[in-house]
Write an enzyme that holds these catalytic residues in place. Sequence first.
Site, PDB file in Angstrom:
ATOM      1  N   ASP A   1      -6.112  89.934 -91.785  1.00 35.26           N
ATOM      2  CA  ASP A   1      -5.308  88.747 -91.532  1.00 35.26           C
ATOM      3  C   ASP A   1      -6.144  87.478 -91.538  1.00 35.26           C
ATOM      4  O   ASP A   1      -7.265  87.467 -92.028  1.00 35.26           O
ATOM      5  CB  ASP A   1      -4.438  88.883 -90.272  1.00 35.26           C
ATOM      6  CG  ASP A   1      -5.058  89.767 -89.222  1.00 35.26           C
ATOM      7  OD1 ASP A   1      -4.336  90.563 -88.616  1.00 35.26           O
ATOM      8  OD2 ASP A   1      -6.286  89.668 -89.021  1.00 35.26           O
TER       9      ASP A   1
ATOM     10  N   LYS B   1      -0.771  84.802 -92.056  1.00 33.32           N
ATOM     11  CA  LYS B   1       0.112  83.671 -92.312  1.00 33.32           C
ATOM     12  C   LYS B   1      -0.611  82.626 -93.131  1.00 33.32           C
ATOM     13  O   LYS B   1      -1.707  82.221 -92.787  1.00 33.32           O
ATOM     14  CB  LYS B   1       0.470  83.009 -90.979  1.00 33.32           C
ATOM     15  CG  LYS B   1       1.793  83.417 -90.431  1.00 33.32           C
ATOM     16  CD  LYS B   1       2.086  82.620 -89.186  1.00 33.32           C
ATOM     17  CE  LYS B   1       2.253  83.578 -88.029  1.00 33.32           C
ATOM     18  NZ  LYS B   1       2.536  82.988 -86.769  1.00 33.32           N
TER      19      LYS B   1
ATOM     20  N   MET C   1      -4.310  81.934 -77.823  1.00 31.06           N
ATOM     21  CA  MET C   1      -3.121  81.344 -78.460  1.00 31.06           C
ATOM     22  C   MET C   1      -2.473  80.339 -77.523  1.00 31.06           C
ATOM     23  O   MET C   1      -1.250  80.231 -77.467  1.00 31.06           O
ATOM     24  CB  MET C   1      -2.094  82.447 -78.805  1.00 31.06           C
ATOM     25  CG  MET C   1      -2.654  83.526 -79.692  1.00 31.06           C
ATOM     26  SD  MET C   1      -1.591  84.981 -79.787  1.00 31.06           S
ATOM     27  CE  MET C   1      -1.961  85.810 -78.251  1.00 31.06           C
TER      28      MET C   1
HETATM   29  N1  SAH Z   1      -7.856  90.129 -81.296  1.00 30.08           N
HETATM   30  C1  SAH Z   1      -8.388  88.777 -81.178  1.00 30.08           C
HETATM   31  C2  SAH Z   1      -7.348  87.797 -80.679  1.00 30.08           C
HETATM   32  C3  SAH Z   1      -6.169  87.596 -81.599  1.00 30.08           C
HETATM   33  S1  SAH Z   1      -5.056  86.383 -81.012  1.00 30.08           S
HETATM   34  C4  SAH Z   1      -9.615  88.805 -80.279  1.00 30.08           C
HETATM   35  O1  SAH Z   1      -9.904  89.828 -79.662  1.00 30.08           O
HETATM   36  O2  SAH Z   1     -10.315  87.796 -80.226  1.00 30.08           O
HETATM   37  C5  SAH Z   1      -5.653  84.941 -81.817  1.00 30.08           C
HETATM   38  C6  SAH Z   1      -6.218  83.965 -80.794  1.00 30.08           C
HETATM   39  O3  SAH Z   1      -7.557  84.351 -80.480  1.00 30.08           O
HETATM   40  C7  SAH Z   1      -6.346  82.555 -81.293  1.00 30.08           C
HETATM   41  O4  SAH Z   1      -5.122  81.852 -81.153  1.00 30.08           O
HETATM   42  C8  SAH Z   1      -7.403  81.997 -80.350  1.00 30.08           C
HETATM   43  O5  SAH Z   1      -6.850  81.695 -79.096  1.00 30.08           O
HETATM   44  C9  SAH Z   1      -8.319  83.199 -80.169  1.00 30.08           C
HETATM   45  N2  SAH Z   1      -9.493  83.168 -81.056  1.00 30.08           N
HETATM   46  C10 SAH Z   1      -9.816  84.043 -82.019  1.00 30.08           C
HETATM   47  N3  SAH Z   1     -11.001  83.729 -82.594  1.00 30.08           N
HETATM   48  C11 SAH Z   1     -11.435  82.618 -81.965  1.00 30.08           C
HETATM   49  C12 SAH Z   1     -12.597  81.792 -82.094  1.00 30.08           C
HETATM   50  N4  SAH Z   1     -13.543  82.043 -82.994  1.00 30.08           N
HETATM   51  N5  SAH Z   1     -12.715  80.719 -81.267  1.00 30.08           N
HETATM   52  C13 SAH Z   1     -11.761  80.437 -80.350  1.00 30.08           C
HETATM   53  N6  SAH Z   1     -10.656  81.178 -80.181  1.00 30.08           N
HETATM   54  C14 SAH Z   1     -10.490  82.250 -80.978  1.00 30.08           C
END
Ligand code: SAH
Length: 250
Positions: free
Chosen positions: A42, A64, A177
């Site tokens: 994704d 998306k 998020m």
């Molecule tokens: N499975 C992922 C989260 C997916 S939900 C995990 O474990 O990190 C997606 C959300 O993750 C984004 O909206 C944001 O809030 C956060 N996110 C993912 N990568 C990020 C990054 N490099 N820096 C800041 N927030 C991040």
Amino acid sequence: MPNEPKSPAGFVAIVGAGPGPADLMTLRALDRLQRAEVVVHDRLISSEVLDLIPATALRVYVGKALGDHAVPQQGIHALLVQHARAGRRVVRLKGGDPYVFGRGGEEVQALQAEGIAFEVVPGVTAASGCSAAAGIPLTHRDFAASCVFLPGHLADDDATHDWRALARPGQTRVFYMGIQRLAQIAERLIAHGLPPETPAAIVRDGTRPTQTVLACSLRRLVERAPAYGPQPGLLIIGETVQLSPDFHAD
Ligand code: SAH
């Protein structure tokens, strides 16, 4: 050929890609990626990580596009099952850790229901990545004995979270998020007793070369938070935020 299996046995590895930089992936994740025949991924996967996919592997993007819709979750399940049934080594590549707000749990349930062999390879979740990269400990003996991960986009509904419990001191609250909902989140926490001076941070593009950290009191953060672009961002609220070198008291 008596020893030939009746149907070829495919396999799905649900792999956490971490928060961006390729060297924040586990060695196991790298191994699965390099041996993949199909990679279903994704939006949040960095180009650095995508570059590690073998040229021979089929890549399927299910995220998306801006303003567009992602492939529905059922469609992703069907894709994984279809390629595994065809006997392929499938990698389902997900940002961060597959089991933290990644719907990895649903994908595992779908594979189990179809009797498909799978494994889950953990990844560095955004909270750990951003915590390390922004100098914000998630727990600390002097400030926070616990740490809670929450989906911020559900904050519109007052009943989703136990705001009273979240407003209590001694914990670090990490909203995934959630940055678009910063104002509502702050309002609810403060209404339930959290001091507006509580340190808070927004870490965008955490661990990536483009990382930005905005860290100050929660009240000021609401005023200062800039317009949000498509970069992923994490909201961290709690006393340990004051340990960040980017923290500025009001
Ligand atoms: N499975 C992922 C989260 C997916 S939900 C995990 O474990 O990190 C997606 C959300 O993750 C984004 O909206 C944001 O809030 C956060 N996110 C993912 N990568 C990020 C990054 N490099 N820096 C800041 N927030 C991040």
